[in-house]
Write an enzyme that holds these catalytic residues in place. Structure first.
Site, PDB file in Angstrom:
ATOM      1  N   HIS A  87       1.151  56.948 -10.433  1.00 16.38           N
ATOM      2  CA  HIS A  87       2.142  56.376 -11.344  1.00 16.38           C
ATOM      3  C   HIS A  87       2.912  55.235 -10.700  1.00 16.38           C
ATOM      4  O   HIS A  87       3.394  54.351 -11.393  1.00 16.38           O
ATOM      5  CB  HIS A  87       3.138  57.445 -11.810  1.00 16.38           C
ATOM      6  CG  HIS A  87       2.591  58.357 -12.860  1.00 16.38           C
ATOM      7  ND1 HIS A  87       1.684  59.348 -12.587  1.00 16.38           N
ATOM      8  CD2 HIS A  87       2.804  58.412 -14.193  1.00 16.38           C
ATOM      9  CE1 HIS A  87       1.376  59.976 -13.715  1.00 16.38           C
ATOM     10  NE2 HIS A  87       2.039  59.429 -14.702  1.00 16.38           N
ATOM     11  N   GLU A 146      -6.318  51.725 -22.586  1.00 17.65           N
ATOM     12  CA  GLU A 146      -5.684  50.521 -22.031  1.00 17.65           C
ATOM     13  C   GLU A 146      -6.504  49.253 -22.260  1.00 17.65           C
ATOM     14  O   GLU A 146      -5.945  48.169 -22.472  1.00 17.65           O
ATOM     15  CB  GLU A 146      -5.393  50.710 -20.543  1.00 17.65           C
ATOM     16  CG  GLU A 146      -4.203  51.607 -20.248  1.00 17.65           C
ATOM     17  CD  GLU A 146      -4.477  53.092 -20.440  1.00 17.65           C
ATOM     18  OE1 GLU A 146      -5.672  53.457 -20.603  1.00 17.65           O
ATOM     19  OE2 GLU A 146      -3.531  53.889 -20.436  1.00 17.65           O
TER      20      GLU A 146
HETATM   21  C1  LIG Z   1      -4.762  55.939 -17.994  1.00 21.36           C
HETATM   22  C2  LIG Z   1      -3.504  56.608 -18.377  1.00 21.36           C
HETATM   23  N1  LIG Z   1      -2.819  56.169 -19.428  1.00 21.36           N
HETATM   24  C3  LIG Z   1      -1.661  56.766 -19.782  1.00 21.36           C
HETATM   25  C4  LIG Z   1      -1.181  57.827 -19.071  1.00 21.36           C
HETATM   26  C5  LIG Z   1       0.117  58.513 -19.471  1.00 21.36           C
HETATM   27  N2  LIG Z   1      -0.194  59.831 -20.034  1.00 21.36           N
HETATM   28  C6  LIG Z   1      -0.157  60.932 -19.297  1.00 21.36           C
HETATM   29  S1  LIG Z   1      -0.680  62.289 -20.124  1.00 21.36           S
HETATM   30  C7  LIG Z   1      -0.933  61.382 -21.530  1.00 21.36           C
HETATM   31  C8  LIG Z   1      -1.427  62.038 -22.782  1.00 21.36           C
HETATM   32  C9  LIG Z   1      -2.740  62.646 -22.535  1.00 21.36           C
HETATM   33  O1  LIG Z   1      -3.135  63.382 -23.656  1.00 21.36           O
HETATM   34  P1  LIG Z   1      -4.324  64.396 -23.544  1.00 21.36           P
HETATM   35  O2  LIG Z   1      -5.471  63.726 -22.863  1.00 21.36           O
HETATM   36  O3  LIG Z   1      -4.559  64.932 -24.902  1.00 21.36           O
HETATM   37  O4  LIG Z   1      -3.825  65.530 -22.543  1.00 21.36           O
HETATM   38  P2  LIG Z   1      -2.634  66.583 -22.760  1.00 21.36           P
HETATM   39  O5  LIG Z   1      -1.427  65.971 -22.165  1.00 21.36           O
HETATM   40  O6  LIG Z   1      -2.520  66.829 -24.206  1.00 21.36           O
HETATM   41  O7  LIG Z   1      -3.064  67.776 -22.006  1.00 21.36           O
HETATM   42  C10 LIG Z   1      -0.621  60.054 -21.317  1.00 21.36           C
HETATM   43  C11 LIG Z   1      -0.751  58.999 -22.331  1.00 21.36           C
HETATM   44  C12 LIG Z   1      -1.920  58.247 -17.964  1.00 21.36           C
HETATM   45  N3  LIG Z   1      -1.505  59.240 -17.170  1.00 21.36           N
HETATM   46  N4  LIG Z   1      -3.090  57.641 -17.649  1.00 21.36           N
END
Ligand SMILES: Cc1ncc(C[n+]2csc(CCOP(=O)(O)OP(=O)(O)O)c2C)c(N)n1
Ligand SMILES: Cc1ncc(C[n+]2csc(CCOP(=O)(O)OP(=O)(O)O)c2C)c(N)n1
Ligand SMILES: [Mg+2]
Ligand SMILES: [Mg+2]
Lengths: 320, 325, 325, 320
Positions: free
Chosen positions: C131, C62
């Site tokens: 959220h 972000e």
């Molecule tokens: C700070 C933040 N930015 C965006 C999100 C939205 N979001 C939730 S899960 C995710 C992807 C995360 O990817 P990863 O860390 O690889 O975990 P995975 O879902 O693959 O287990 C995003 C962008 C969030 N929850 N928190």
């Protein structure tokens, strides 16, 4: 690798339990009005939770994220409390305040779960600092995804943990996707483990679908931490077999890729190995499966029959 | 009675609490070895007294500093971490606002986070808007946090000790302008409870609600107006949340007139909250319109005449008071 | 007239502006390839139309997303970046609050930062407090920023187009609850000016000032109260800063009564600002105490009955209205 | 190294000018009421600003931080505008809004200066993105300290810049201190340049007291950037000869260490070299020095004689 039989059985068991748990949710979350919010599952990644947690003692702490079911079940969380919380019921482990996204189970030392991507890392640093400060013989495990490794908090946390040689294991669950982004669309570095060098920390790559390998690596990292040799970054290469959440049609994940990884599923992989080496027989495997099935069914029943919290309970638990 | 600057009072509180409770530790940028050797600064001498195990200098990593506090607090330690200047709170804000404030709620009351975040704030030292930006309104808008802003050295000491013993996350904002003027501070141990405003001056004509560095402005103006026969009552909030509505309302019931005085910029400042509370619960007491005396809606400029223009002063307050008398 | 959800209206605004001005680009997490294939979402189809050069999917970073906007805007591009959910604004807040909002001032007016930060917000989808956390009050407290919160699809389109053409940094907050209900949106090109509130319903008895997702609640309650002979006037702020004081004050002059309705938690919410403005400049119009109808001072809980308890509804507003009639 | 004579002279000149500028401030800031706020100088680090900026064209952009005087002077900023701004006068390059900490000179493409540690990096990424987007033949240089490399923003910025192969040069001015912390007290990694690998980016270590070496490295990094080969992390090893600010008694910096580094001062180092190789003679050197001296004196006079802004000017320049 010379892993105690019991550990091997335990890993298989928690993986099976976790998979049954996920599978039930695949169905349930599609029933209108049954489960509020998103549904994020760890199908296919169970070896990470099971392998790591098998290497931990009760006192060790885990800090987990939005994709937590397999971590929590492997750490020993009560499936009923989890399921009821996922259903947002009063009997849930967090009284319905959390829902599925930040399931917190202090009873098994999973006291801070966060869905803010990357946020598990600085918190884990703090939790491990407390262990060092009080000279506790315990470590903190921090679970996070490959996407989380791009957040600034990853960097600050690893730098501080290395600097102070804190007893923490950073477990990067690299499932090849962060939301709809493939790994190579969000970073150029080939292996996340490489990043450990930026903090003079050991970085290890593990086959994240091989529970015993994960276990072994975690055991070694844990020992290093207890020996005062500080943190480890452990990259577990695995795959997100389902969508980011259950509403995600996975249109950006090639079908062959999914199929190929399904064939590498960690559960048959371990069960076949254990059968081959005589550690369990197929009757025992079947028993595990039916036991897991009935535990999950019981959890679902419990969750379904539990009441929702009363509206005014929303006002509780803000302050001590 | 001893006379201490607010920095020294904070220092004394930290010392006493660290002596009392081995679980209290401090961390932040330059809290141990510092570029300042001035004993008026809040963490002066603590490294020497308590050692590097309990006085933790950190890298320039605000998110990690805040995360350190969150994780360590959950484990039962009592972290007191420092954010060097209020604008850098932004960098720690995810950890504080989304975690320290919410994780207890998310756990259904099972986990708790007894931490203190000390933030240095205030305009007046010519450093400009990236060092001077009063953001107390942000944290006061976050359920799960308590927000404390002392205006005197004595209050700072008693409030910080209470904050450290509180089992909730507390944001403790220190106005740096108060570090350097010695004020009386009781020698013996005492706690000043959170959530209680303090009437720093009695008066019948007009209530001024203020906090932190602006108390001095209010007291000075009150003296001057007194000579004209206008008696201002000065309510020093001390704690923004939980807010002591009763003290405010009782005062406005008596005076019928309200001014809110704060250094932060006007629009969206915590002055609005005071206005709303009085308008909701004390409407029938009111004899005159509200006045807010605040920083104007601009970033804090560096140049002395501009910065002086920014900071509300006695004349601004006196003018506002005359308008509504 | 076409009927669009607010997400589609945003989408149309983005499309039109990207077609008009090659310097407009969008960036954020999942703004191109997304886990959603739903055409009701604001960035649906833009990657296909404008290609990966102008529709930039970013890592989960972000601060970098916001910094990208700051740097690119200074160069004369027109970045429209997205923060996926309002609580994650914390992670971008240093870049927005200390940089987008201040760097122009710090340059003495030489640099400018014509960027838009789109933020998805609002409770009601069962995801819990990490959220759902309405933080518009934070940005509305920061001079240098403009803050826009549309309540209808038509306004969203016109306001976003104005925001993109504005040479200042604009925070554009979209309530996700409005993405899915089709509303009439003019087909032809139009701009809705920033800084102008809109009276969405005329009434003589009571002024309700509201914005974003709460407009629907206000309109529903107004219909019901109308049957009892109470006529509420509904002022939809649309832009929090710059605030349209005139429209608010004119309405309160007519009705003599004020309710502020917002989804964000009460204490420190932007409702306080409205109260203060009216109490300062419209005091003599007031016939009754203020009522604020807001989220209670708690994090947004996940469980449906708890979340429902959190979100202000028509009954809450009707009850408040009756109290002050 | 085959550096044009003019470039070598230019580097020496901007270093001398910068040093004279700093030296005058050492005195001036000690006069009560003369200069508001902190006084942060770059004495001893001039080779970084001069070497890097000598490798740039006018159109190239620099994004700088709290320790910016040597960067800005080397990029060609008017000393009068800078000095008046440091004095917080109306005639300052930022009309007194900034003061010394965030001196911004868009006229020489230094349009975003920030004193928030680490904040230069994401902004530089954005500025470089604009260059890529508009296919400008120009690069962005981002200056930051060793301490800044521990901020989360460092990590997010480098990852994104590498991923998109942006034309940016990240110049880490490693002066061995971040505030009162020595380098090894704030990180365990031996060289900051090592961190480049975490993003699959070239990482280069340069002697930051050797202006021609800095120039050469910057030139190569610039060419890579223009060739579409993306960013470079360039660590310039140097030393903070003065305190963090002028009020810092430097009690934590060993006296010998300071002395040793003073002996490695980049200015005599280059001037001796240029004299030895006949590129300048000592008369020319003396002339440079006296010219710098008079430019600085003139800037000080200008600053001193300039009026402060009118109070109500505070209200200007918030919005366009
Ligand atoms: C700070 C933040 N930015 C965006 C999100 C939205 N979001 C939730 S899960 C995710 C992807 C995360 O990817 P990863 O860390 O690889 O975990 P995975 O879902 O693959 O287990 C995003 C962008 C969030 N929850 N928190
Ligand atoms: C985000 C932030 N945290 C803290 C500070 C206070 N601060 C100013 S300079 C500095 C040290 C920076 O060290 P480094 O990056 O090495 O730069 P140097 O001063 O050595 O040039 C600190 C901590 C700040 N300005 N910004
Ligand atoms: Mg992932
Ligand atoms: Mg440094």
């Amino acid at each position: 690798m010379n892993i105690p039989r019991k550990k091997q059985q335990e890993m298989l068991w928690t993986m099976i339990l976790s998979r049954k748990f996920s599978d039930s949710l695949v169905e349930l979350c599609r029933i209108e009005g049954k489960i509020p919010g998103m549904m994020i599952l760890s199908t296919g990644q169970e070896a990470v939770g099971s392998g790591v947690c098998a290497a931990l003692k009760q006192d060790d702490v885990i800090i987990t994220n939005h994709r937590s079911h397999h971590h929590l079940l492997a750490k020993g969380a009560d499936p009923k409390g989890l399921m009821a919380e996922i259903f947002c019921k009063k009997t849930g482990c967090n009284k319905g305040k959390s829902g599925t996204l930040h399931l917190t189970v202090p009873e098994v030392n999973a006291p801070c779960t966060t869905t803010v991507v990357g946020a598990t890392l600085p918190i884990a640093v703090g939790r491990a600092f407390a262990q060092q400060y009080t000279q506790e013989q315990a470590v903190t495990v921090c679970f996070f995804g490959d996407g989380a490794a791009d957040e600034g908090s990853f960097h600050e946390a690893l730098n501080l943990a290395a600097l102070w040689q804190l007893p923490v294991i950073f477990v990067c669950e690299n499932n090849l996707y962060a939301g709809a982004q493939r790994y190579e669309e969000h970073t150029r570095v080939k292996d996340m483990a490489e990043r450990a060098r930026a903090y003079d920390m050991p970085g290890i790559i593990v086959d994240g679908n091989d529970a015993p390998a994960v276990y072994q690596a975690a055991l070694e990292a844990r020992q290093r931490a207890l020996d005062g040799q500080g943190p480890t970054l452990m990259e577990c290469k695995t795959y997100r077999c389902r969508g980011h959440g259950e509403q995600d049609p996975q249109h950006y994940q090639p079908r062959d890729e999914i199929r190929a990884w399904q064939e590498k599923c960690p559960i048959p992989r371990l069960s076949n190995m254990l059968i081959a080496s005589g550690i369990i027989n197929s009757a025992e495997l079947q028993e595990m499966e039916s036991m897991a099935e009935s535990i999950v069914q019981e959890a679902v029943r419990f969750a379904e029959e539990s009441p929702y919290p009363e509206p005014r309970e929303a006002l509780e638990d803000v302050y001590v | 009675m001893q006379k201490l600057g607010m920095g020294q009072a904070v220092n004394q509180a930290l010392k006493e609490e660290m002596q009392r409770d081995p679980n209290v530790f401090i961390a932040g940028e330059g809290v141990g070895v510092s570029i300042h050797v001035n004993p008026m600064f809040p963490t002066h001498g603590l490294l020497e007294e308590f050692g590097p195990g309990r006085v933790k200098d950190t890298p320039v990593s605000e998110a990690a500093i805040a995360g350190l506090a969150v994780g360590a607090a959950e484990a039962g330690l009592k972290p007191v971490v420092e954010i060097m200047f209020n604008p850098f709170f932004t960098l720690a804000s995810d950890m504080i606002v989304n975690h320290a404030a919410k994780l207890r709620y998310l756990s259904g009351g099972k986990s708790s986070f007894p931490l203190v975040v000390r933030i240095k704030s205030g305009a007046g030292f010519g450093a400009g808007c990236q060092h001077s930006h009063n953001l107390e309104a942000w944290t006061a808008h976050c359920p799960g946090l308590k927000v404390v802003m002392p205006a005197t050295a004595a209050d700072a000491k008693g409030l910080l000790k209470s904050a450290i013993r509180d089992d909730n996350p507390v944001i403790f904002i220190e106005h740096m302008g108060l570090y350097f003027a010695p004020m009386p501070v009781p020698e013996q141990e005492y706690l000043t409870p959170l959530g209680q405003a303090d009437i720093k001056r009695q008066g019948r004509d007009l209530t001024v609600v203020t906090w932190s560095g602006m108390l001095g402005v209010a007291m000075g103006a009150a003296e001057k107006l007194s000579q004209e026969g206008i008696e201002m009552e000065i309510v020093d909030l001390r704690t923004l949340t939980p807010l002591d509505r009763e003290t405010i309302l009782t005062s406005v019931e008596k005076t019928g007139r309200l001014i809110v005085l704060h250094e932060a910029t006007r629009t969206g400042g915590f002055g609005g909250e005071i206005a709303a509370v009085v308008m909701e619960e004390g409407f029938r007491y009111l004899k005159a319109p509200l006045r807010r005396v605040t920083g104007p809606d601009i970033p804090v400029p560096a140049s002395p005449p501009l910065e002086k223009f920014y900071i509300p002063d006695q004349n601004d307050l006196i003018k506002a008071a005359r308008e509504i008398m």
